[in-house]
Enzyme design. Structure first.
Site, PDB file in Angstrom:
ATOM      1  N   GLY A  96      12.489  -6.572 -12.580  1.00  0.00           N
ATOM      2  CA  GLY A  96      13.941  -6.634 -12.609  1.00  0.00           C
ATOM      3  C   GLY A  96      14.525  -7.631 -13.587  1.00  0.00           C
ATOM      4  O   GLY A  96      15.672  -8.052 -13.429  1.00  0.00           O
ATOM      5  N   LYS A  97      13.771  -8.003 -14.614  1.00  0.00           N
ATOM      6  CA  LYS A  97      14.277  -8.968 -15.589  1.00  0.00           C
ATOM      7  C   LYS A  97      15.474  -8.405 -16.346  1.00  0.00           C
ATOM      8  O   LYS A  97      16.526  -9.047 -16.430  1.00  0.00           O
ATOM      9  CB  LYS A  97      13.158  -9.340 -16.585  1.00  0.00           C
ATOM     10  CG  LYS A  97      11.948  -9.971 -15.917  1.00  0.00           C
ATOM     11  CD  LYS A  97      10.886 -10.340 -16.928  1.00  0.00           C
ATOM     12  CE  LYS A  97      10.249  -9.136 -17.609  1.00  0.00           C
ATOM     13  NZ  LYS A  97       9.517  -8.265 -16.690  1.00  0.00           N
ATOM     14  N   GLU A 117     -15.977   8.088   3.707  1.00  0.00           N
ATOM     15  CA  GLU A 117     -14.691   7.513   4.115  1.00  0.00           C
ATOM     16  C   GLU A 117     -14.775   6.920   5.515  1.00  0.00           C
ATOM     17  O   GLU A 117     -14.213   5.859   5.782  1.00  0.00           O
ATOM     18  CB  GLU A 117     -13.573   8.559   4.051  1.00  0.00           C
ATOM     19  CG  GLU A 117     -13.238   9.047   2.648  1.00  0.00           C
ATOM     20  CD  GLU A 117     -13.051   7.926   1.645  1.00  0.00           C
ATOM     21  OE1 GLU A 117     -12.489   6.871   1.997  1.00  0.00           O
ATOM     22  OE2 GLU A 117     -13.483   8.093   0.486  1.00  0.00           O
TER      23      GLU A 117
END
Ligand code: ADP
Ligand code: MG
Ligand code: ZN
Length: 632
Positions: free
Chosen positions: A220-221, A437
């Protein structure tokens, strides 16, 4: 300047040639005429320069116009020539020399390249001078444009700075920024200054000239910079660092000048240089070719920033995700002396950011934003924006009236792992993947401190054949050793389950092995978790803002130490692998039960996993850290 010099050289050359050296014109004559004259004994002497022959007749010869081809002043009239020049045909006969000597011709030879010093100079340096001249011309052209003079030929020096006028562009305010409150507060001071310039100048206070926004991509700069402009209602001149870097030298610097001039004219105002690292890279360590342009641009920024007093009401914001490569001169006081660091948002921050981006989305009542925030550690503001959009797209594709929680989960999976892909798989392969898994999942349930398992699937996605999702209960910034080990054991569980059940190995553990190796290496080289090597930093430095922990070793480490590091890394993995095998043998029933449920349903959520295996969730360590959440 340079072309004047060239012109003088040229003029000199012709003057010398025509008037000083040869008072009479030199007439080109055909070879046959020349040979005739030699035969008549009328040639006094010749200079031979390669194929070219210049000479003098004893008595002037009348050369008819056809022979001179009108190449002389006087046009079509016949000329009387004493000095002549002719070209030797290449097939010249071997008796030529004797023929000349027999007729008393004085022969002199001049080396081909040592004729006229002026000409030599011209032909030698001429092209170089022309090129230099051309560049000088371009350069002057560019600077002139920046100064506002000159024609509109190129417009190269004109900055392409975009001015976000509140009337035309959507106004961004602090309401659009969330989850990065600290940075926001720091910038609120700047806003106050821009709004009340007189208040500050009356008291003799000066605002910071330059503020550097530092943070990972997507945090968000750029947004924050625009919000500062929107809040303070001043003109906003924005340029991206990469735009400055042009091929023609001098243009970048000219643009900087133009940018600062515009901002001064419209003060109070904001200059925003996005991605400043592309020009602000430390001087002298750039790739050959780009360096001088980049340096000039950088120097111009430094000059401009030093040029204002801080009372003009112009504030320079810049953004980068690589502060460590910036030239130190940029960070010196009076330049970008304030740094605002923007971190990746924490859980509360992510929820706040989601709130911003769902404003225009029709949400179903079943959406639990805090759940989504919990499941998304490591995602930036930009990622979360994408997530909301992807979820809305999915809902639209399914012709739903609202976006449901399930859409968010699917969008997240798609973002993290790529879209589901249908692949044809044998029953044996499916079973093996289910065991792999389930091996991860079971260990996630039984190893103390492991992150809770909240989803297991054997639906292939991206390059993963199946995925186990684990998520931390809360964000933490400090990782206890037991937790790291629990993660390693869990990640080794896929391969371990295959070994326990089938007694052999497949390639399916590649990604697990990669992650495990990195973790174990960090334990030894960064976190001082090896008793043998102790608390010694053995890894090369890394960029804290990008969080990269690349491979490779510090060049200052000896071969012997490197070998001991390798041995320690192997030992950690070996021990954890043994532990994984032991635990899976012990919980073989739960493993088999989970596999048959997976083969039937393909995807199981947290409650289903607990029901099927009959196991309680893993006992928590006192500190539960924030961690990556999927294992393939
Ligand atoms: P950066 O310049 O740091 O790479 P951007 O400002 O370009 O990031 O962010 C891209 C988009 O992501 C923004 O336009 C905004 O929509 C969204 N975004 C990023 N950070 C935030 C935040 N903290 N709050 C709200 N939205 C954000
Ligand atoms: Mg940006
Ligand atoms: Zn795996």
């Amino acid at each position: 300047m340079w072309w004047i010099f060239v012109a003088v050289l040229l003029a000199n050359y012709f003057i010398m040639r025509v008037f000083a050296l040869n008072p009479e014109p030199t007439v080109p004559v055909p070879y046959t005429v020349f040979k005739e004259q030699v035969a008549q004994g009328n040639v006094k002497s010749i200079y031979s320069k390669g194929q070219n022959i210049e000479g003098q007749f004893l008595t002037p010869v009348v050369v008819p116009p056809a022979e001179t081809s009108g190449r002389l002043p006087g046009g079509d009239e016949a000329v009387t020539a004493r000095n002549f020049t002719t070209l030797l045909p290449v097939f010249v006969d071997p008796g030529f020399e004797t023929f000349l000597l027999d007729h008393n011709v004085e022969i002199r030879a001049v080396p081909i390249d040592a004729n006229n010093p002026w000409a030599t100079m011209l032909f030698g340096f001429g092209p170089a001078l022309l090129i230099i001249g051309f560049y000088v011309w371009l350069y002057r052209r560019a600077s002139m444009r920046a100064g506002g003079m000159g024609g509109a030929m190129f417009g190269m020096g004109k900055s392409k700075a975009r001015r976000y006028d509140q009337a035309t562009t959507e106004r961004v305010t602090f309401d659009d920024v969330a989850g990065i409150d600290e940075a926001e507060n720091e910038l609120a001071e700047i806003v106050d200054f821009l709004k009340n310039t007189e208040k500050y100048s009356r008291l003799g206070a000066t605002a910071p000239k330059g503020v550097l926004l530092v943070g990972a991509p997507g945090t968000g700069k750029t947004l924050l910079a625009r919000a500062v402009a929107g809040e303070s209602n001043v003109p906003f001149f924005s340029m991206s660092g990469s735009e400055f870097v042009e091929m023609i030298v001098g243009v970048g610097a000219a643009r900087v000048r133009d940018l600062f001039r515009q901002a001064r004219e419209h003060a109070p105002s904001i200059i925003f240089i996005d991605e400043i690292d592309s020009i602000g890279r430390a001087r002298g360590q750039v790739v050959v070719g780009g360096s001088s342009e980049q340096e000039q641009t950088l120097n111009q920024i430094l000059t401009e920033m030093d040029g204002f007093s801080g009372k003009e009401g112009v504030i320079v914001l810049a953004a980068t995700n690589q502060p460590d490569i910036l030239d130190k001169a940029l960070l010196r006081s009076g330049r970008f002396d304030r740094r605002v660091v923007i971190h990746l948002p924490d859980k509360a921050g992510r929820e706040a950011i989601l709130q911003v981006h769902i404003r225009k989305v029709a949400l179903d009542d079943d959406v639990r934003l805090d759940d989504i925030a919990t499941a998304t550690p490591g995602l930036s503001g930009a990622d979360l924006k994408t997530l909301v959009n992807e979820a809305a797209l999915l809902a639209a594709r399914k012709e739903q009236a609202t976006v449901r929680h399930q859409d968010f989960l699917e969008a997240l999976e798609k973002m993290v792992l790529g879209p589901e892909r249908p692949i044809v798989m044998s029953a044996a392969d499916r079973e093996r993947i289910a065991y792999h898994e389930s091996g991860h999942a079971i260990l996630g349930l039984v190893v103390p401190g492991a992150d809770p398992v909240h989803r297991v699937t054997i639906v292939p996605r991206g390059r993963a054949l199946g995925v186990t999702y684990q998520r931390p209960a809360s964000d933490r910034y400090n990782y206890p050793e037991e937790y790291i080990r629990a993660r390693i054991v869990g990640m080794l569980g896929g391969r371990a389950a295959e070994e326990v059940v089938y007694g052999n190995r497949t390639t399916g553990a590649e990604n697990d092995i990669e992650q495990v190796t990195q973790l174990a290496r960090n334990m030894v080289t960064r976190w001082g978790m090896s008793d043998k090597l102790g608390m010694v930093k053995l890894a090369p430095a890394h960029n804290p803002f990008l969080g990269t922990t690349g491979p490779g070793r510090d060049p200052s480490i000896s071969e012997q130490t490197a070998a001991r590091v390798d041995a320690e890394v192997q030992k950690i993995i070996h021990d954890c692998h043994d532990e994984a095998i032991r635990l899976l043998r012990k919980h073989r029933h739960a493993l088999d039960a989970l596999v048959s449920a997976l083969l039937e349903h393909e995807t199981l959520d947290e409650q289903e996993i607990l029901d099927v295996t009959g196991l309680p969730p893993a006992p928590a360590l006192k500190d539960l850290p924030n961690a990556p959440k999927t294992v393939e």
